[in-house]
Design a protein around this motif. Sequence first.
Motif, PDB file in Angstrom:
ATOM      1  N   PRO A 145      -7.424 -42.301  -9.793  1.00  0.00           N
ATOM      2  CA  PRO A 145      -7.356 -41.112  -9.549  1.00  0.00           C
ATOM      3  C   PRO A 145      -7.888 -40.018 -10.806  1.00  0.00           C
ATOM      4  CG  PRO A 145      -5.359 -42.061 -10.294  1.00  0.00           C
ATOM      5  CD  PRO A 145      -6.391 -43.086 -10.046  1.00  0.00           C
ATOM      6  N   GLN A 146      -7.834 -40.431 -11.901  1.00  0.00           N
ATOM      7  CA  GLN A 146      -8.599 -39.767 -13.069  1.00  0.00           C
ATOM      8  C   GLN A 146     -10.088 -39.293 -12.779  1.00  0.00           C
ATOM      9  OE1 GLN A 146      -8.274 -42.801 -13.361  1.00  0.00           O
ATOM     10  NE2 GLN A 146      -9.693 -44.019 -14.356  1.00  0.00           N
ATOM     11  N   LYS A 147     -10.756 -40.212 -11.883  1.00  0.00           N
ATOM     12  CA  LYS A 147     -12.282 -39.839 -11.681  1.00  0.00           C
ATOM     13  C   LYS A 147     -12.462 -38.867 -10.250  1.00  0.00           C
ATOM     14  CE  LYS A 147     -13.796 -44.236 -13.606  1.00  0.00           C
ATOM     15  NZ  LYS A 147     -14.540 -45.485 -13.046  1.00  0.00           N
ATOM     16  N   ALA A 148     -11.058 -38.727  -9.450  1.00  0.00           N
ATOM     17  CA  ALA A 148     -11.536 -38.191  -8.291  1.00  0.00           C
ATOM     18  C   ALA A 148     -11.825 -36.832  -8.358  1.00  0.00           C
ATOM     19  CB  ALA A 148     -10.356 -38.236  -7.122  1.00  0.00           C
ATOM     20  N   ILE A 149     -11.102 -35.927  -9.064  1.00  0.00           N
ATOM     21  CA  ILE A 149     -11.222 -34.584  -9.400  1.00  0.00           C
ATOM     22  C   ILE A 149     -12.678 -34.089  -9.732  1.00  0.00           C
ATOM     23  CG2 ILE A 149     -10.570 -32.358 -10.111  1.00  0.00           C
ATOM     24  CD1 ILE A 149      -9.052 -33.473  -7.440  1.00  0.00           C
ATOM     25  N   PRO A 150     -12.957 -34.762 -11.177  1.00  0.00           N
ATOM     26  CA  PRO A 150     -14.219 -34.769 -11.685  1.00  0.00           C
ATOM     27  C   PRO A 150     -15.471 -35.185 -10.959  1.00  0.00           C
ATOM     28  CG  PRO A 150     -12.696 -35.905 -13.257  1.00  0.00           C
ATOM     29  CD  PRO A 150     -11.940 -35.764 -11.866  1.00  0.00           C
ATOM     30  N   ILE A 151     -15.258 -36.087  -9.901  1.00  0.00           N
ATOM     31  CA  ILE A 151     -16.359 -36.180  -9.069  1.00  0.00           C
ATOM     32  C   ILE A 151     -16.494 -35.458  -7.830  1.00  0.00           C
ATOM     33  CG2 ILE A 151     -17.256 -37.952  -7.243  1.00  0.00           C
ATOM     34  CD1 ILE A 151     -16.090 -40.408  -9.052  1.00  0.00           C
ATOM     35  N   VAL A 152     -15.439 -34.890  -7.211  1.00  0.00           N
ATOM     36  CA  VAL A 152     -15.598 -33.615  -6.375  1.00  0.00           C
ATOM     37  C   VAL A 152     -16.032 -32.591  -6.848  1.00  0.00           C
ATOM     38  CG1 VAL A 152     -13.994 -32.183  -5.186  1.00  0.00           C
ATOM     39  CG2 VAL A 152     -13.424 -34.773  -4.955  1.00  0.00           C
ATOM     40  N   ASN A 153     -15.782 -32.145  -8.282  1.00  0.00           N
ATOM     41  CA  ASN A 153     -16.356 -30.889  -8.757  1.00  0.00           C
ATOM     42  C   ASN A 153     -17.769 -31.435  -9.027  1.00  0.00           C
ATOM     43  OD1 ASN A 153     -13.993 -29.654  -9.017  1.00  0.00           O
ATOM     44  ND2 ASN A 153     -13.457 -30.410 -10.998  1.00  0.00           N
ATOM     45  N   ALA A 154     -18.138 -32.480  -9.538  1.00  0.00           N
ATOM     46  CA  ALA A 154     -19.487 -32.552  -9.799  1.00  0.00           C
ATOM     47  C   ALA A 154     -20.265 -32.747  -8.458  1.00  0.00           C
ATOM     48  CB  ALA A 154     -19.707 -34.003 -10.429  1.00  0.00           C
ATOM     49  N   LEU A 155     -19.875 -33.258  -7.244  1.00  0.00           N
ATOM     50  CA  LEU A 155     -20.581 -33.365  -6.030  1.00  0.00           C
ATOM     51  C   LEU A 155     -20.918 -31.967  -5.314  1.00  0.00           C
ATOM     52  CD1 LEU A 155     -18.788 -36.383  -4.454  1.00  0.00           C
ATOM     53  CD2 LEU A 155     -21.070 -36.257  -5.221  1.00  0.00           C
ATOM     54  N   GLN A 198     -12.059 -25.500  -7.966  1.00  0.00           N
ATOM     55  CA  GLN A 198     -12.573 -26.347  -9.001  1.00  0.00           C
ATOM     56  C   GLN A 198     -11.524 -26.665 -10.035  1.00  0.00           C
ATOM     57  OE1 GLN A 198     -16.203 -24.183 -10.195  1.00  0.00           O
ATOM     58  NE2 GLN A 198     -17.303 -25.488  -8.914  1.00  0.00           N
ATOM     59  N   LEU A 199     -10.541 -27.910  -9.681  1.00  0.00           N
ATOM     60  CA  LEU A 199      -9.348 -28.177 -10.360  1.00  0.00           C
ATOM     61  C   LEU A 199      -9.579 -28.975 -11.616  1.00  0.00           C
ATOM     62  CD1 LEU A 199      -7.116 -28.856  -7.104  1.00  0.00           C
ATOM     63  CD2 LEU A 199      -7.279 -26.804  -8.417  1.00  0.00           C
ATOM     64  N   SER A 200      -8.796 -29.056 -12.530  1.00  0.00           N
ATOM     65  CA  SER A 200      -9.054 -29.505 -13.750  1.00  0.00           C
ATOM     66  C   SER A 200      -8.653 -31.079 -13.801  1.00  0.00           C
ATOM     67  CB  SER A 200      -8.091 -28.816 -14.994  1.00  0.00           C
ATOM     68  OG  SER A 200      -6.835 -29.027 -14.781  1.00  0.00           O
ATOM     69  N   GLY A 201      -7.842 -31.417 -13.026  1.00  0.00           N
ATOM     70  CA  GLY A 201      -7.842 -32.908 -12.948  1.00  0.00           C
ATOM     71  C   GLY A 201      -6.645 -33.390 -11.624  1.00  0.00           C
ATOM     72  N   TRP A 202      -6.428 -34.456 -11.592  1.00  0.00           N
ATOM     73  CA  TRP A 202      -5.297 -35.047 -10.898  1.00  0.00           C
ATOM     74  C   TRP A 202      -3.951 -34.114 -10.777  1.00  0.00           C
ATOM     75  CZ3 TRP A 202      -6.478 -36.999  -6.409  1.00  0.00           C
ATOM     76  CH2 TRP A 202      -5.460 -37.347  -5.633  1.00  0.00           C
ATOM     77  N   ASP A 203      -3.479 -33.881 -12.174  1.00  0.00           N
ATOM     78  CA  ASP A 203      -2.215 -33.093 -12.348  1.00  0.00           C
ATOM     79  C   ASP A 203      -2.338 -32.006 -11.760  1.00  0.00           C
ATOM     80  OD1 ASP A 203      -1.150 -35.286 -13.771  1.00  0.00           O
ATOM     81  OD2 ASP A 203      -1.605 -34.354 -15.646  1.00  0.00           O
ATOM     82  N   GLU A 204      -3.507 -30.875 -11.670  1.00  0.00           N
ATOM     83  CA  GLU A 204      -3.630 -29.987 -11.114  1.00  0.00           C
ATOM     84  C   GLU A 204      -3.670 -29.908  -9.508  1.00  0.00           C
ATOM     85  OE1 GLU A 204      -5.745 -25.602 -11.544  1.00  0.00           O
ATOM     86  OE2 GLU A 204      -6.864 -27.318 -12.315  1.00  0.00           O
ATOM     87  N   PHE A 205      -4.328 -30.903  -9.109  1.00  0.00           N
ATOM     88  CA  PHE A 205      -4.444 -31.404  -7.769  1.00  0.00           C
ATOM     89  C   PHE A 205      -3.012 -31.439  -7.164  1.00  0.00           C
ATOM     90  CE2 PHE A 205      -4.753 -34.203  -4.191  1.00  0.00           C
ATOM     91  CZ  PHE A 205      -5.458 -33.473  -3.268  1.00  0.00           C
ATOM     92  N   GLU A 206      -2.106 -32.124  -7.768  1.00  0.00           N
ATOM     93  CA  GLU A 206      -0.775 -32.458  -7.376  1.00  0.00           C
ATOM     94  C   GLU A 206       0.053 -31.213  -7.419  1.00  0.00           C
ATOM     95  OE1 GLU A 206       0.160 -37.225  -8.796  1.00  0.00           O
ATOM     96  OE2 GLU A 206       0.383 -35.494 -10.267  1.00  0.00           O
ATOM     97  N   ARG A 207      -0.347 -30.384  -8.394  1.00  0.00           N
ATOM     98  CA  ARG A 207       0.527 -28.977  -8.447  1.00  0.00           C
ATOM     99  C   ARG A 207       0.232 -28.114  -7.299  1.00  0.00           C
ATOM    100  NH1 ARG A 207      -0.305 -29.854 -13.892  1.00  0.00           N
ATOM    101  NH2 ARG A 207      -1.802 -28.275 -13.956  1.00  0.00           N
TER     102      ARG A 207
END
Length: 378
Positions: A145-155, A198-207
């Motif tokens: 999960p720690q990789k999911a948001i950074p990869i979404v942002n980079a894509l 463009q979220l900062s990470g999984w925690d922000e995605f959950e919020r």
Amino acid sequence: MHIDFHASKGPSLGVEWELELVDLETRQLAPGASAVLAEITPDGVDEHPKAKHELLQSCVEVITGVCNTVDEVRADLAATVAEVSAAATDRSLGVMCSGSHPLTDWTTQRITDLPRYAGLIDRNQWIARQLQIFGVHVHVGVRGPQKAIPIVNALLAYVPHFLALSASSPFWIGSDTGLASYRSKVFEALPTAGLPYQLSGWDEFERYMEMLISTRAIESIREVWWDIRPHPRFGTVELRICDGLPTLDEIGAVAALAQCLVDRLDSEMDRGYTLPVPPAWIVRENKWRAARYGLDAEIVVDVHGTVTPVRRAIADLAEDLAPIARRLGCTDELATIGRIIDGGASYERQRAVAASNGGDLTRVVDSLIAEMRDGLST
């Protein structure tokens, strides 16, 4: 709100392909999904494991299981499409795929009678009713999960690459829209569709998901239809940006590009790299340029306003990813990108058919049915 991300062991693949059912006499979309699905569903189960209803009764979605290679994706889809096509033929229906149907008026379409779609229509009204559009979604496994948001942002930097390569919706209700991908503009009208935040990470995605649910903007995270999104249950990032693709060859090319890119980004994080996050204004501008001009777009590549032809950017990217493609076993599929660039993306091929037949869009429908049957011509 805690959201479990069921991490994948590697860059596994899954593909969803939205197919159009067409009356072979009129070439208009035909409401045959329920009958086709009823015929091919095995006895003793409620639904076919790999062919599903979609919003419109003129659409059947075929899906793969979890695949390790692009070749497995192609074989999986081909088997299900063969079932759908046979049942469609029994009803004098053709099967094709494009981002939009060249002719049919969306006001004539029947909505599938399921609570999920009734809720979509009730909330969004005509914005949802006009979703006579068809796409391809590619899932690629991510190892945490720690990789999911950074990869979404980079894509997001590659949105124009995928959209230009897949663009297949130049026509809408009998008219040329002037765009390569009109579908992308129709779909982003939904309040939770389009480019992701463009979220900062999984925690922000959950919020953010908790806020959307608590404010009744959505009922579940399945209703966030971003162009690229994390899929917690599957442990993937899902690229939803692509227009519907007419051939398995093009499906293979896009799946190979997605798998190689996600694998590279995932591996870079393993090596301690911080993945780049493209500026939001560049992402939005480049998506528009790809939707408008397709493979003829010039995309912005840095904050200084440098531009480059997207054809060159796609070709360079495919060349850069070639070593990864060899390791993942998708060299041939990635090489199909060159065939698409040289021979034309679907929007270009459709316009060429229309131009050579005096603007007769029924001939465009015929060409799309033929491409589904025969594959991409050399």
